[in-house]
Design a protein around this motif. Structure first.
Motif, PDB file in Angstrom:
ATOM      1  N   ASN A 139       0.849  -1.190   0.000  1.00 37.40           N
ATOM      2  CA  ASN A 139       0.000   0.000   0.000  1.00 37.40           C
ATOM      3  C   ASN A 139       0.887   1.243   0.000  1.00 37.40           C
ATOM      4  OD1 ASN A 139      -1.821   1.991   0.468  1.00 37.40           O
ATOM      5  ND2 ASN A 139      -2.619   1.153   2.382  1.00 37.40           N
ATOM      6  N   GLU A 140       0.780   2.044  -1.082  1.00 38.27           N
ATOM      7  CA  GLU A 140       1.679   3.192  -1.174  1.00 38.27           C
ATOM      8  C   GLU A 140       1.228   4.353  -0.305  1.00 38.27           C
ATOM      9  OE1 GLU A 140       1.458   3.743  -5.311  1.00 38.27           O
ATOM     10  OE2 GLU A 140       2.480   1.834  -5.652  1.00 38.27           O
ATOM     11  N   LYS A 141      -0.029   4.322   0.092  1.00 39.14           N
ATOM     12  CA  LYS A 141      -0.546   5.448   0.864  1.00 39.14           C
ATOM     13  C   LYS A 141      -0.080   5.349   2.310  1.00 39.14           C
ATOM     14  CE  LYS A 141      -4.740   6.045  -1.802  1.00 39.14           C
ATOM     15  NZ  LYS A 141      -6.102   5.514  -1.765  1.00 39.14           N
ATOM     16  N   GLY A 142      -0.248   6.446   3.013  1.00 41.03           N
ATOM     17  CA  GLY A 142       0.059   6.449   4.441  1.00 41.03           C
ATOM     18  C   GLY A 142       1.530   6.371   4.724  1.00 41.03           C
ATOM     19  N   ASN A 143       2.360   6.942   3.879  1.00 40.44           N
ATOM     20  CA  ASN A 143       3.805   6.931   4.105  1.00 40.44           C
ATOM     21  C   ASN A 143       4.228   8.269   4.692  1.00 40.44           C
ATOM     22  OD1 ASN A 143       6.558   6.873   4.007  1.00 40.44           O
ATOM     23  ND2 ASN A 143       6.680   6.035   1.934  1.00 40.44           N
ATOM     24  N   GLY A 144       4.464   8.268   5.996  1.00 41.24           N
ATOM     25  CA  GLY A 144       4.992   9.479   6.604  1.00 41.24           C
ATOM     26  C   GLY A 144       3.969  10.360   7.293  1.00 41.24           C
ATOM     27  N   TYR A 145       2.795   9.842   7.547  1.00 42.02           N
ATOM     28  CA  TYR A 145       1.821  10.614   8.323  1.00 42.02           C
ATOM     29  C   TYR A 145       0.836   9.646   8.978  1.00 42.02           C
ATOM     30  CZ  TYR A 145      -0.706   9.935   3.934  1.00 42.02           C
ATOM     31  OH  TYR A 145      -1.268   9.370   2.826  1.00 42.02           O
ATOM     32  N   TYR A 146       0.170  10.131  10.018  1.00 45.44           N
ATOM     33  CA  TYR A 146      -0.787   9.284  10.717  1.00 45.44           C
ATOM     34  C   TYR A 146      -2.063   9.167   9.905  1.00 45.44           C
ATOM     35  CZ  TYR A 146       2.222   9.749  14.758  1.00 45.44           C
ATOM     36  OH  TYR A 146       3.290   9.701  15.596  1.00 45.44           O
ATOM     37  N   THR A 147      -2.521   7.951   9.739  1.00 49.21           N
ATOM     38  CA  THR A 147      -3.787   7.735   9.057  1.00 49.21           C
ATOM     39  C   THR A 147      -4.342   6.389   9.475  1.00 49.21           C
ATOM     40  OG1 THR A 147      -4.874   7.476   6.923  1.00 49.21           O
ATOM     41  CG2 THR A 147      -2.611   6.725   7.062  1.00 49.21           C
ATOM     42  N   GLU A 150      -6.617   4.946   5.331  1.00 47.43           N
ATOM     43  CA  GLU A 150      -5.928   4.501   4.128  1.00 47.43           C
ATOM     44  C   GLU A 150      -5.235   3.162   4.289  1.00 47.43           C
ATOM     45  OE1 GLU A 150      -3.368   7.712   3.096  1.00 47.43           O
ATOM     46  OE2 GLU A 150      -5.026   9.083   2.713  1.00 47.43           O
ATOM     47  N   ARG A 151      -5.093   2.656   5.523  1.00 48.59           N
ATOM     48  CA  ARG A 151      -4.436   1.357   5.706  1.00 48.59           C
ATOM     49  C   ARG A 151      -5.033   0.624   6.894  1.00 48.59           C
ATOM     50  NH1 ARG A 151       0.583   3.348   8.635  1.00 48.59           N
ATOM     51  NH2 ARG A 151       1.399   1.272   8.312  1.00 48.59           N
ATOM     52  N   LYS A 152      -6.328   0.335   6.779  1.00 44.39           N
ATOM     53  CA  LYS A 152      -7.053  -0.267   7.905  1.00 44.39           C
ATOM     54  C   LYS A 152      -6.509  -1.633   8.287  1.00 44.39           C
ATOM     55  CE  LYS A 152     -11.444   2.086   7.531  1.00 44.39           C
ATOM     56  NZ  LYS A 152     -12.692   2.113   6.805  1.00 44.39           N
ATOM     57  N   PHE A 153      -6.334  -2.513   7.274  1.00 41.19           N
ATOM     58  CA  PHE A 153      -5.922  -3.887   7.579  1.00 41.19           C
ATOM     59  C   PHE A 153      -4.562  -3.904   8.275  1.00 41.19           C
ATOM     60  CE2 PHE A 153      -3.584  -7.755   6.312  1.00 41.19           C
ATOM     61  CZ  PHE A 153      -4.397  -8.698   6.918  1.00 41.19           C
ATOM     62  N   ALA A 154      -3.612  -3.145   7.722  1.00 39.91           N
ATOM     63  CA  ALA A 154      -2.263  -3.141   8.293  1.00 39.91           C
ATOM     64  C   ALA A 154      -2.296  -2.660   9.739  1.00 39.91           C
ATOM     65  CB  ALA A 154      -1.348  -2.246   7.459  1.00 39.91           C
ATOM     66  N   ILE A 155      -2.993  -1.561   9.986  1.00 44.10           N
ATOM     67  CA  ILE A 155      -2.966  -0.985  11.329  1.00 44.10           C
ATOM     68  C   ILE A 155      -3.717  -1.878  12.312  1.00 44.10           C
ATOM     69  CG2 ILE A 155      -3.850   0.952  12.680  1.00 44.10           C
ATOM     70  CD1 ILE A 155      -2.755   2.797  10.717  1.00 44.10           C
ATOM     71  N   LEU A 156      -4.864  -2.412  11.894  1.00 43.52           N
ATOM     72  CA  LEU A 156      -5.625  -3.271  12.808  1.00 43.52           C
ATOM     73  C   LEU A 156      -4.814  -4.514  13.165  1.00 43.52           C
ATOM     74  CD1 LEU A 156      -9.311  -3.095  11.572  1.00 43.52           C
ATOM     75  CD2 LEU A 156      -8.318  -2.200  13.687  1.00 43.52           C
ATOM     76  N   THR A 157      -4.167  -5.140  12.164  1.00 45.12           N
ATOM     77  CA  THR A 157      -3.400  -6.357  12.435  1.00 45.12           C
ATOM     78  C   THR A 157      -2.240  -6.057  13.374  1.00 45.12           C
ATOM     79  OG1 THR A 157      -3.902  -6.978  10.174  1.00 45.12           O
ATOM     80  CG2 THR A 157      -2.298  -8.330  11.321  1.00 45.12           C
ATOM     81  N   PHE A 158      -1.501  -4.986  13.078  1.00 44.97           N
ATOM     82  CA  PHE A 158      -0.342  -4.673  13.914  1.00 44.97           C
ATOM     83  C   PHE A 158      -0.786  -4.326  15.332  1.00 44.97           C
ATOM     84  CE2 PHE A 158       3.091  -2.107  15.630  1.00 44.97           C
ATOM     85  CZ  PHE A 158       4.211  -2.790  15.198  1.00 44.97           C
TER      86      PHE A 158
ATOM     87  N   VAL B 128       6.867   4.235  14.280  1.00 52.45           N
ATOM     88  CA  VAL B 128       7.319   4.082  12.899  1.00 52.45           C
ATOM     89  C   VAL B 128       6.291   3.281  12.104  1.00 52.45           C
ATOM     90  CG1 VAL B 128       9.072   3.020  11.452  1.00 52.45           C
ATOM     91  CG2 VAL B 128       9.748   4.347  13.427  1.00 52.45           C
ATOM     92  N   PHE B 129       5.683   2.302  12.768  1.00 53.00           N
ATOM     93  CA  PHE B 129       4.646   1.560  12.044  1.00 53.00           C
ATOM     94  C   PHE B 129       3.444   2.449  11.750  1.00 53.00           C
ATOM     95  CE2 PHE B 129       0.913  -0.892  11.370  1.00 53.00           C
ATOM     96  CZ  PHE B 129       1.354  -1.865  10.495  1.00 53.00           C
ATOM     97  N   LEU B 130       2.989   3.176  12.783  1.00 49.35           N
ATOM     98  CA  LEU B 130       1.741   3.931  12.631  1.00 49.35           C
ATOM     99  C   LEU B 130       1.853   5.043  11.591  1.00 49.35           C
ATOM    100  CD1 LEU B 130       0.503   4.111  16.300  1.00 49.35           C
ATOM    101  CD2 LEU B 130      -0.428   2.760  14.424  1.00 49.35           C
ATOM    102  N   THR B 131       3.052   5.610  11.417  1.00 49.17           N
ATOM    103  CA  THR B 131       3.186   6.637  10.392  1.00 49.17           C
ATOM    104  C   THR B 131       3.599   6.031   9.051  1.00 49.17           C
ATOM    105  OG1 THR B 131       5.456   7.024  11.079  1.00 49.17           O
ATOM    106  CG2 THR B 131       3.787   8.469  11.997  1.00 49.17           C
ATOM    107  N   GLY B 132       3.642   4.703   8.982  1.00 58.73           N
ATOM    108  CA  GLY B 132       4.002   4.056   7.723  1.00 58.73           C
ATOM    109  C   GLY B 132       5.398   4.399   7.265  1.00 58.73           C
TER     110      GLY B 132
END
Lengths: 300, 260, 209
Positions: A139-147, A150-158, B128-132
């Motif tokens: 997923n290219e989105k959500g690189n370098g900021y809180y969201t 844009e990345r529900k699956f990744a954040i929920l799993t982690f 680092v994870f949360l900000t991707g």
């Protein structure tokens, strides 16, 4: 209750209290920031992309933080002594006997799994899984900021892995596992003579297939039953692939990445299922499950 | 009078050889302050403004590095009074705690900083994870970070044994006993006995230097804790910091507001 | 930048123009390979087709990795000393008639990590190491069981596991009668229930006192 307060205020348990407080705070902070970013066109961080001089703006910050950290550390060290117990004695195991706090999540898993899974395979998978994250998250989105949006699956799993399976199990292992590694509620007293009635049975035995034959050899039917269950569980990987292989996201992911993600994800789910198989049945008045699959070489 | 003396001193060759630029507040001097300083030149001259925002960075990576330095210094000080043998280790701890001025302070700082470091490493990773921030081009630096996490845990764990008290020996017994069960490498793991592994020739023996936690274990953990692991951690930290710069400095949203 | 200190702007919050990276200016086309000078003749058969340069190349890398691998094996072997200074595993445990029928003796638990159990038919010795993670279980006479404090595994007096995470029964050690009539225990000789070894000679000492 008083004993619970004593346990919480033990010097060696301060880090776990800190862990709990800071993790809750930072989760809230990240959540608030993600929510704000998700509700507007441009994330807050993108509005701050003009450059500032490191000297003084960043160095000043680092200097201040260092002073604060050192001050806290010195005060902490002046007022709380690191524990030093009786000299080492191999014959006398303290009750309960606990690993360092950051391994208590793994020690808790030892209740549900044989040591080779809880102590070796799962930690290895955690490390490999963490290392794999950047390569499987396409997923290219959500690189370098809180969201979050844009990345529900990744954040929920982690967050499930980190907050529940790591932090919550550490807290549980520290504060609620007493003598004999028995579970105690915070308001209960740690009773060293407490006897938990635990008669674990294998999953096959629950539905009437004995694991062992009368001559104590392995029952082939039970062996097959467990094998079918375990392999059936992991066969969800190809089944889901067949169902979804035409979708855009799967094409982008490719079979290798998909297999890694699916395997790690299912292993995490399987871990939870095994824990529930141990904790669930007693609520229904049944015996807890010990093994799903018994083989001559290893048991799962 | 004092100002005069100071100005005079600033004109000497000695002063000029140490500080190569004036301290007048100019753009250029601010840049030179970073570039001309061996410690500060870890930093770029300019950073995006969100890099100075604690709400974004949480400051956990920097705190972790600070704690590592604190641990190195206090650790070396502790070595003056500690002998890693089963006969003396516990006695030395008692001596340090009761009879050495500031002994308890140094030991407490070492222990609490160690606990705190494990905590800050985890929080740093969480942020680092949360900000991707592990996304391209920073994938490999995340891998280095995971290795550093493991090294931090190993450092803390190996230090746990050194006081040689009940807490130490049993925590390490429980911890290292899992190695017995390593598949293919441990004498109680799956396929271990089939490969002819015994308590005295499996992977756990390498850690313990014996078939159970004993004096050789103390020495092995001591060497690992004081020399081997810090050295490896330092190497990986160098790579980690270097990669932060080479991968484009601190992570942030793609430049330009048109991307959203 | 100029050599003289400039006084242009003291303002710092202005964005800087992006600097052209050095790497971008370096061409990424691979350098042309130098032609090999001592190529073997095309009609040279078999192994001799390898040129001198090839042989040196292969041999060099073989030597390099050979050295790395051997050093690693050597370093690993270094961690396994030939002699271990651990307490002897074989010991005398007093006269059999000193033991009370039906009791679990903890006399050698501290020193040798062994319980000696006296039943009506004879003796057996249980190694006091939990089969889960190696903690020392406790003998609870009132409950008539061994209980491990680490993760709560429970074992009957015979050593069979019945509760908690322990994957298998406690191990038994060799027990016999020495020449002088004392009990003799050898911890290094183990008998494992799950391998059907508890019936073997040495796992149980028949003794009717």
């Amino acid at each position: 209750m008083q004993q619970f307060l004593e346990i919480i205020s033990k010097p060696d348990n301060i880090p776990i209290v800190l862990l709990l407080v800071s993790v809750i705070f930072f989760t809230w902070l990240a959540w608030a920031k993600a929510k704000k970013n998700d509700s507007q066109q441009i994330p807050e961080e993108a509005k701050m992309d003009d450059k500032v001089q490191v000297w003084p703006y960043l160095v000043r910050m680092e200097f201040l933080m260092s002073i604060v950290v050192m001050a806290v550390l010195v005060v902490w060290s002046v007022f709380l002594d690191a524990p030093l117990e009786e000299p080492a004695n191999r014959a006398l195991t303290p009750n309960p006997s606990k690993a360092p706090w950051y391994f208590l999540g793994l020690q808790e898993l030892l209740v549900y799994f044989d040591p080779w899974i809880a102590g070796v395979v799962l930690p290895t998978l955690i490390i490999i899984g963490l290392m794999a994250i950047p390569y499987v998250d396409i997923n290219e989105k959500g690189n370098g900021y809180y969201t979050f949006k844009e990345r529900k699956f990744a954040i929920l799993t982690f967050c499930f892995g980190f907050l529940i399976l790591w932090v919550a199990l550490i807290v549980l292992g520290t504060f609620m596992r007493g003598p004999g590694w028995n579970f105690f509620w915070p308001w209960e007293k740690w009773d060293p003579h407490y006897v938990a009635v635990l008669t674990n049975v294998d999953l096959s035995e629950m539905i009437g297939i004995p694991t062992r034959l009368p001559d104590n050899s392995l029952n082939p039917v039970a062996f097959l039953f467990g094998g079918v269950l375990v392999f059936g569980f992991y066969s969800l990987i190809p089944i889901y692939w067949m169902m979804k292989r035409k979708t855009e996201i799967m094409k982008k992911l490719g079979p290798l990445r998909y297999n890694i993600v699916a395997f790690l994800f299912l292993t995490m789910v399987g871990l939870v299922i095994k824990i529930l198989l141990r904790l669930g049945p007693p609520i229904l008045g049944l015996n807890p499950v010990k093994y799903v699959w018994v083989t001559p070489w290893f048991n799962i | 009078m004092l100002t005069q003396l100071r100005d005079q001193f600033r004109k000497t060759e000695v002063y000029k050889s140490i500080f190569r630029h004036s301290y007048q507040d100019t753009q250029r001097n601010r840049a030179l302050q970073i570039v001309d300083n061996v410690f500060l030149h870890l930093h770029p001259v300019r950073v995006p403004r969100h890099a100075t925002n604690l709400g974004y960075t949480w400051g956990m990576g920097g705190i972790t590095f600070l704690l590592f330095i604190v641990l190195t210094i206090t650790g070396v000080i502790l070595m003056f009074y500690y002998r890693p043998t089963a006969q003396y280790a516990y006695e030395d701890m008692k001596y340090l705690m009761n009879d050495v001025p500031f002994g308890p302070l140094i030991r407490n700082m070492h222990r609490w900083a160690a606990h705190a470091m494990v905590l800050t490493v985890m929080l740093h990773m969480f942020r680092v994870f949360l900000t991707g921030s592990y996304k391209p081009p920073r994938q490999f630096n995340w891998v280095i970070g995971v290795i550093l996490l493991v090294l931090t845990l190993l450092l803390s764990f190996s230090g746990y044994l050194l006081p040689w008290d009940q807490l130490a020996i049993w925590a390490v017994t429980v911890g290292t006993n899992m190695a017995r069960a390593t598949p293919l490498l441990g004498h109680e793991g799956p396929f271990g006995p089939e490969l002819g592994l015994r308590p005295d020739n499996d992977v756990r023996f390498v850690l313990l230097g014996g078939t159970e936690v004993g004096p050789p274990t103390l020495l092995r953990f001591y060497v690992g804790h004081c020399i081997f692991l810090p050295l490896i951690a330092t190497i990986f930290m160098i790579v980690h910091f270097w990669r932060v710069r080479k991968d484009g400095g601190i992570s942030g949203p793609p430049p330009g507001k048109n991307n959203f | 930048m100029a050599d003289q200190p400039t006084n242009e702007t003291v303002h710092t919050l202005t964005p800087a123009p992006p600097a052209a990276s050095h790497a971008a200016r370096i061409s990424e086309t691979p350098l042309p390979r130098k032609p090999k000078q001592d190529r073997a003749p095309e009609d040279d058969p078999g192994i001799w087709r390898m040129s001198r340069r090839n042989i040196l190349w292969v041999g060099g890398w073989l030597a390099f990795f050979g050295f790395i691998v051997t050093s690693t094996i050597g370093a690993l072997r270094y961690m396994f000393p030939r002699v271990l200074f651990e307490p002897p595993t074989k010991f005398k445990a007093g006269r059999p008639e000193d033991y009370v029928v039906g009791e679990v003796s903890e006399k050698f638990k501290d020193e040798k990590r062994v319980w000696i159990v006296r039943e009506r038919e004879g003796f057996y010795a249980i190694i006091a190491i939990c089969t889960h993670l190696g903690c020392t279980p406790r003998w609870l006479p009132s409950d008539n069981k061994f209980k491990c404090p680490c993760h709560g595994s429970g074992f009957y007096k015979t050593g069979i596991n019945f509760e908690g995470p322990a994957p298998r029964p406690l191990e038994r050690a060799y027990v016999g009668i020495a020449d002088d009539g004392q009990l003799e225990i050898d911890r290094s000789v183990k008998f494992l229930y799950e391998k059907g070894e508890w019936g073997k000679p040495g796992s149980f000492l028949e003794y009717k006192g």
